[in-house]
Design an enzyme around this catalytic site. Structure first.
Site, PDB file in Angstrom:
ATOM      1  N   HIS A  45       0.820  -1.206   0.000  1.00  0.00           N
ATOM      2  CA  HIS A  45       0.000   0.000   0.000  1.00  0.00           C
ATOM      3  C   HIS A  45       0.857   1.260   0.000  1.00  0.00           C
ATOM      4  O   HIS A  45       0.520   2.249  -0.653  1.00  0.00           O
ATOM      5  CB  HIS A  45      -0.921  -0.012   1.232  1.00  0.00           C
ATOM      6  CG  HIS A  45      -1.956   1.066   1.213  1.00  0.00           C
ATOM      7  ND1 HIS A  45      -3.044   1.027   0.378  1.00  0.00           N
ATOM      8  CD2 HIS A  45      -2.066   2.221   1.921  1.00  0.00           C
ATOM      9  CE1 HIS A  45      -3.783   2.104   0.578  1.00  0.00           C
ATOM     10  NE2 HIS A  45      -3.209   2.847   1.504  1.00  0.00           N
ATOM     11  N   HIS A  91     -10.233   2.312  -0.826  1.00  0.00           N
ATOM     12  CA  HIS A  91     -10.444   1.932   0.572  1.00  0.00           C
ATOM     13  C   HIS A  91     -11.240   0.633   0.584  1.00  0.00           C
ATOM     14  O   HIS A  91     -12.288   0.517   1.218  1.00  0.00           O
ATOM     15  CB  HIS A  91     -11.170   3.045   1.338  1.00  0.00           C
ATOM     16  CG  HIS A  91     -10.431   3.469   2.568  1.00  0.00           C
ATOM     17  ND1 HIS A  91     -11.038   3.727   3.773  1.00  0.00           N
ATOM     18  CD2 HIS A  91      -9.114   3.666   2.787  1.00  0.00           C
ATOM     19  CE1 HIS A  91     -10.137   4.084   4.673  1.00  0.00           C
ATOM     20  NE2 HIS A  91      -8.961   4.052   4.094  1.00  0.00           N
ATOM     21  N   ASN A  92     -10.696  -0.356  -0.126  1.00  0.00           N
ATOM     22  CA  ASN A  92     -11.424  -1.587  -0.382  1.00  0.00           C
ATOM     23  C   ASN A  92     -11.556  -2.487   0.849  1.00  0.00           C
ATOM     24  O   ASN A  92     -12.656  -2.887   1.226  1.00  0.00           O
ATOM     25  CB  ASN A  92     -10.742  -2.359  -1.510  1.00  0.00           C
ATOM     26  CG  ASN A  92     -10.654  -1.549  -2.785  1.00  0.00           C
ATOM     27  OD1 ASN A  92     -11.471  -0.665  -3.025  1.00  0.00           O
ATOM     28  ND2 ASN A  92      -9.653  -1.827  -3.604  1.00  0.00           N
ATOM     29  N   ARG A 112      -8.097  15.126   2.134  1.00  0.00           N
ATOM     30  CA  ARG A 112      -6.899  15.703   2.760  1.00  0.00           C
ATOM     31  C   ARG A 112      -5.697  15.682   1.812  1.00  0.00           C
ATOM     32  O   ARG A 112      -4.843  16.569   1.866  1.00  0.00           O
ATOM     33  CB  ARG A 112      -6.580  14.970   4.073  1.00  0.00           C
ATOM     34  CG  ARG A 112      -7.604  15.227   5.155  1.00  0.00           C
ATOM     35  CD  ARG A 112      -7.115  14.742   6.511  1.00  0.00           C
ATOM     36  NE  ARG A 112      -6.856  13.318   6.545  1.00  0.00           N
ATOM     37  CZ  ARG A 112      -7.792  12.379   6.692  1.00  0.00           C
ATOM     38  NH1 ARG A 112      -9.062  12.716   6.811  1.00  0.00           N
ATOM     39  NH2 ARG A 112      -7.470  11.104   6.728  1.00  0.00           N
ATOM     40  N   ASP A 113      -5.623  14.667   0.936  1.00  0.00           N
ATOM     41  CA  ASP A 113      -4.547  14.659  -0.058  1.00  0.00           C
ATOM     42  C   ASP A 113      -4.628  15.887  -0.954  1.00  0.00           C
ATOM     43  O   ASP A 113      -3.604  16.470  -1.336  1.00  0.00           O
ATOM     44  CB  ASP A 113      -4.623  13.390  -0.917  1.00  0.00           C
ATOM     45  CG  ASP A 113      -3.980  12.190  -0.245  1.00  0.00           C
ATOM     46  OD1 ASP A 113      -3.221  12.391   0.714  1.00  0.00           O
ATOM     47  OD2 ASP A 113      -4.242  11.054  -0.672  1.00  0.00           O
ATOM     48  N   ASP A 500      -5.501   7.552 -11.747  1.00  0.00           N
ATOM     49  CA  ASP A 500      -5.971   6.173 -11.897  1.00  0.00           C
ATOM     50  C   ASP A 500      -6.036   5.441 -10.559  1.00  0.00           C
ATOM     51  O   ASP A 500      -5.276   5.705  -9.646  1.00  0.00           O
ATOM     52  CB  ASP A 500      -5.096   5.385 -12.883  1.00  0.00           C
ATOM     53  CG  ASP A 500      -3.644   5.266 -12.430  1.00  0.00           C
ATOM     54  OD1 ASP A 500      -3.324   5.726 -11.323  1.00  0.00           O
ATOM     55  OD2 ASP A 500      -2.830   4.726 -13.192  1.00  0.00           O
ATOM     56  N   ASN A 538      -3.295   5.448  -7.611  1.00  0.00           N
ATOM     57  CA  ASN A 538      -3.251   4.527  -6.489  1.00  0.00           C
ATOM     58  C   ASN A 538      -3.268   3.099  -7.021  1.00  0.00           C
ATOM     59  O   ASN A 538      -3.922   2.820  -8.014  1.00  0.00           O
ATOM     60  CB  ASN A 538      -4.466   4.775  -5.577  1.00  0.00           C
ATOM     61  CG  ASN A 538      -4.664   3.698  -4.527  1.00  0.00           C
ATOM     62  OD1 ASN A 538      -5.595   2.911  -4.618  1.00  0.00           O
ATOM     63  ND2 ASN A 538      -3.808   3.643  -3.543  1.00  0.00           N
TER      64      ASN A 538
END
Length: 707
Positions: A45, A91-92, A112-113, A500, A538
Site C-alpha cells: 500500500h 479503501h477496499n 486531505r490529499d 488512476d 493509487n
C-alpha cells in the site's frame, strides 16, 4: 539470539528476506517501533513493491521516480492563474470489514490529499463494485451480504461527504459475483488552487518546528496500511480495529483552518497523516526534504494517555495533518487551528543530518535514516502468465450465438443494475454544496463545475470496465482512458489529465501480474496518445477473498476544461422537440467480433462472458474529442451522449429517458452482419448527438475539418 521471531515480523506483513534486509540496513536489530515503521512503509500500500517497476510505463511516474518523487496529487493548469488538482484512492479492505466507516474515511483521506496541495476541495466522485444483489447467480445469504455492503458504503460516502461540505458530483457502480467478499471503494477528489500558491510535502529548514494539526490520536486503524496489503479471509471481523473512524465535522474545520494557515505563508511543508499515520508523514516529509526530524511523542494529542510509541506511530486516526512551519511563526499557525477548535501542537523539530529520532517518555524508540524506509523498499517481479480466459476470448466465435429478440434484449439490459439508473445512489449525495455544480449525476456524461473567479469550467469523469479488462487487459486499459476522455468531451470539455485507481488481485499470482502489466501498458499508451498524462493515482493489490480474485478493475478519473462553462452539454436535450439525432463516430475502427465480444449484451442477455473487446482507434478518439469540444463551444449541439455499455440501442434509450420524449430512429448497420451487433455492439468512438436542423451544415463542415 534474534530479538524478533518470524511469527512477529510476518504478522506485521514482512517476509524473511525483508527482515534480513532491515538488519543489514540498520546494522543492528530494530526496535519494536522501528520494525512496525518498516512494516507499514514497506507494505504494498505504501511501498508499491510489486507495482513500481510496471508503473514506470507512465511518463510522469517515471520522471517522479527519477526525481524527488510525487507530491500528494498532480496539478493541471486551468487558466486565469488557477490550477486543478485531482487524485483517486482505494479503501477496499476497510469497506469490506466495516462498510460505513471504511467508505467514509476513504472520502476523508482523499480530501486531505487534495488539501495538502494548497487546494480547496471542490468535488468528490466514487467508483464502487459489489457482488450481485439478486439471488440466482449467488446464494441468498451472499446477496444479502452484498446488499448490506452496498447500502452501508453508499451511506458512509453520503454521511461523510454531505457533512464535510464537498459535493459528490459523479461516479459509477458495478456488480459481479467475483466482487462478493471483496467490494471495491475508490474515492476521487478534485480541488482548485492558485498556481502561485502550491504547497509541498518536503520538510526543510534546520530548527523549523514540526506541527501536529487536527484531531487527537487514538488506537483505531493501527496497521491499516498492512491490512490493505493483505487478502481478506473469513476472520474479517477480527480486523475491525484496523479500520479508522471518521469525523466529517472535524474534517470541515480542518479544511478551513488549513487553508487559512497556508494563506499566512508560515507553513513550509504539509502532509496528511493518512496511511501509516505519523510514520508515513514524518518519514516521507523528512526523506523528500533530505533532512532529519526529532519528534517527541509525549507532546502528541492523544485520546488515551497510555499509548505506546508503536501505537502512536502506526495509528491511522483520521482528520490529522503534519506541517513544518517557519521558526518563529509557528504561533500564527497554532492560533488559527485553536480558533477553529482543533488541537495543534509543536511536537518536534527539523534537523540537518538526515536522522529521524522518535522519543516517548524520554526514551529513544526509533532512530534511523528516513530514506531507508522510502528508497530501500525491495521491489518484486512475478513471472507473468497469460490467463486461459484471455486465450479463449481471442478464439471466441460469435456466429455460434443466436440473436435475441431486440425488444426483450433492450428491456433486459435496461433492467440490469450495472446499466440501470443509479438515482437511488446519487440522490443520497449532496451535489450542490459550494454552489458550483452546473451538471451533476444523471444530467451529463461527466460532472461539470463552474469554479469562481473564471469563466472556464471543469468536467470530471470516473470510469472503469472490468469485463473488457478481464478478457483483454491491454485493450481494456486503452478503452477506459478513451471512454473517460469521451465522457468529458461529451460535455464540451477538452480532456486534460488522468488519475488512476488500479484494483487487482494478488500480484504474486502470475496471471494477475500479467493482467496488471498489460492494463497499465494500455492505459499508458492511451494517455500518451490523447495528451492526458497520468498525474496521480493509487494501486490496490490483494483484492481477493475466499471466493477468489476480483476481476482486474482499473479505474480512470479524467479532468477536462471548458473554455466557457455556459456551453456545457447535457447527455439528453432539455427541449427535444424538433431536434435531429445523429451518431458521430470514429472512422476506420478495427471492429473485433462485431463489437459483441466482452459486451453487456452477451453477459446479461446470453449469460456469456467471453470474446475480445474492440480496442479504440486512439488517433480517431483524439479527433472526436476535439470535434465535440469545438461543436459545443460554437453552440452547435444540444446534447451529446457516449455509446458505452449496451451499444447504440442503450445510448438512445438513455437519451429518450433523459429528455422524457420518444423518437423514431434508423440505426445504421456500420457494416454489421447481425442486427444485434448493430444495436448492442460496443464499438468505441461513437457518440449520439442532438442538434437543430439549422446547425446541420455547420456540424458537417466541422466534422469534415476534423477528419
Amino acid at each position: 539470539m534474534a530479538l524478533f521471531t518470524p511469527e512477529v515480523y510476518t504478522a506485521m506483513g514482512l517476509n524473511e528476506g525483508e527482515y534480513a534486509l532491515i538488519l543489514k540496513l540498520l546494522g543492528r536489530e530494530p526496535s519494536t517501533t522501528e520494525l512496525g515503521m518498516f512494516a507499514v512503509m514497506w507494505s504494498e500500500h505504501c511501498g508499491y513493491k510489486y507495482s513500481r517497476p510496471v508503473l514506470a510505463a507512465f511518463k510522469r511516474y517515471k520522471e517522479a521516480l527519477e526525481g524527488d518523487g510525487f507530491e500528494n496529487a498532480g496539478i493541471v493548469e486551468l487558466g486565469d492563474g488557477f490550477g486543478v488538482t485531482l487524485k483517486v484512492e482505494s479503501h477496499n479492505h476497510p469497506s469490506a470489514v466495516e462498510p460505513f466507516q471504511g467508505a467514509a474515511t476513504g472520502v476523508g483521506g482523499i480530501i486531505r490529499d487534495i488539501l495538502t496541495m494548497g487546494a480547496r476541495p471542490i468535488a468528490s466522485l466514487n467508483s464502487l463494485r459489489f457482488g450481485t444483489l439478486t439471488p440466482g447467480v449467488e446464494s441468498e445469504e451472499t446477496c444479502a451480504r452484498n446488499r448490506y455492503l452496498f447500502e452501508h458504503v453508499v451511506g458512509g460516502i453520503a454521511g461523510y461527504g454531505n457533512c464535510v461540505g464537498v459535493p459528490t458530483v459523479g461516479g459509477e457502480v458495478g456488480f459481479h459475483p467475483r466482487y462478493s467478499g471483496n467490494p471495491l471503494v475508490n474515492a476521487m477528489c478534485v480541488g482548485i488552487l492558485k498556481l502561485d500558491s502550491v504547497t509541498t510535502a518536503a520538510a526543510a529548514g534546520d530548527g523549523n518546528p514540526v506541527l501536529y494539526l487536527g484531531s487527537s490520536t487514538g488506537k483505531d486503524g493501527i496497521h491499516g496500511a498492512t491490512f490493505a496489503s493483505d487478502a481478506l479471509s473469513e476472520d474479517n471481523d477480527a480486523k475491525r480495529p484496523n479500520v479508522q473512524i471518521g469525523d466529517p465535522f472535524a474534517e470541515k474545520l480542518l479544511i478551513e483552518a488549513t487553508l487559512e494557515a497556508l494563506a499566512t505563508g508560515a507553513i513550509v511543508a504539509i502532509q496528511d497523516m493518512g496511511a501509516a499515520g505519523l510514520t508515513c508523514s514524518t518519514v516521507e516529509m523528512a526523506s523528500k526534504g533530505h533532512v532529519g526530524m526529532e519528534v517527541d511523542l509525549d507532546l502528541v494529542p492523544m485520546r488515551e494517555s497510555d499509548m505506546t510509541a508503536y501505537e502512536l506511530m502506526l495509528s491511522e486516526s483520521q482528520e490529522r495533518m503534519l506541517a513544518v512551519a517557519t521558526r518563529g511563526r509557528e504561533h500564527e499557525v497554532l492560533d488559527i487551528f485553536h480558533r477553529w477548535g482543533l488541537p495543534a501542537k509543536v511536537i518536534g523539530t527539523v534537523r540537518e543530518g538526515g536522522k529521524l529520532v522518535i522519543r516517548r517518555f524520554g526514551l529513544i524508540e526509533a532512530e534511523l535514516d528516513p530514506t531507508l524506509l522510502t528508497d530501500h523498499c525491495p521491489t518484486y517481479t512475478t513471472e507473468a502468465k497469460e490467463p486461459a480466459d484471455v486465450v479463449r476470448a481471442r478464439a471466441f466465435d460469435i456466429t455460434k450465438i443466436r440473436e435475441a429478440d431486440p425488444t426483450e434484449a433492450l428491456l433486459t439490459l435496461l433492467n440490469v443494475p450495472e446499466i440501470a439508473s443509479k438515482r437511488w445512489v446519487y440522490r443520497q449525495y449532496d451535489q450542490q454544496v459550494q454552489t458550483q455544480t452546473v451538471l451533476g449525476p444523471g444530467a451529463a456524461d461527466a460532472a461539470v463545475l463552474a469554479p469562481r473567479g473564471t469563466r472556464k469550467g471543469i468536467a470530471l469523469s470516473l470510469d472503469g470496465n472490468s469485463r473488457a479488462t478481464m478478457l483483454d487487459p491491454y485493450a481494456g486499459g486503452m478503452l477506459i482512458v478513451a471512454e473517460a476522455a469521451r465522457n468529458v468531451a461529451c460535455t464540451g470539455a477538452r480532456p486534460k489529465a488522468v488519475t488512476d485507481g488500479l484494483n487487482f488481485g494478488s500480484p504474486e499470482n502470475p496471471e494477475v501480474y500479467w493482467q496488471f502489466r498489460e492494463a497499465v501498458n494500455g492505459i499508458a499508451v492511451a494517455a500518451e496518445a490523447l495528451g492526458t498524462p497520468v498525474i496521480s493515482g493509487n494501486v490496490s493489490f490483494y483484492n481477493r477473498s475466499d471466493l477468489g480474485e476480483i476481476p482486474p478493475t482499473p479505474i480512470i478519473g479524467m479532468v477536462g476544461v471548458l473554455d466557457d462553462v455556459t456551453c456545457a452539454l447535457p447527455s439528453a436535450p432539455v427541449h427535444p422537440e424538433g431536434l435531429m439525432l445523429a451518431v458521430v463516430r470514429v472512422r476506420d475502427v478495427a471492429v473485433v467480433q462485431e463489437g459483441l465480444g466482452a459486451s453487456a449484451y452477451f453477459a446479461y442477455v446470453h449469460g456469456i462472458e467471453d470474446g475480445r473487446p474492440t480496442p479504440p482507434l486512439l488517433t480517431g478518439e483524439l479527433v472526436l474529442c476535439g470535434f465535440l469540444a469545438r461543436a459545443a463551444q460554437a453552440r452547435l449541439l444540444s446534447s451529446a451522449h457516449d455509446c458505452g455499455e449496451g451499444g447504440i440501442a442503450i445510448a438512445l434509450a438513455e437519451v429518450a429517458i433523459g429528455c422524457e420524449s420518444g423518437f423514431v430512429v434508423e440505426i445504421p448497420e456500420f457494416g454489421c452482419s447481425r442486427a444485434d451487433a448493430a444495436l448492442f455492439g460496443e464499438v468505441p468512438g461513437r457518440v449520439v448527438v442532438s442538434f437543430t436542423s439549422r446547425h446541420a451544415d455547420a456540424l458537417n463542415s466541422l466534422a469534415d475539418e476534423a477528419g
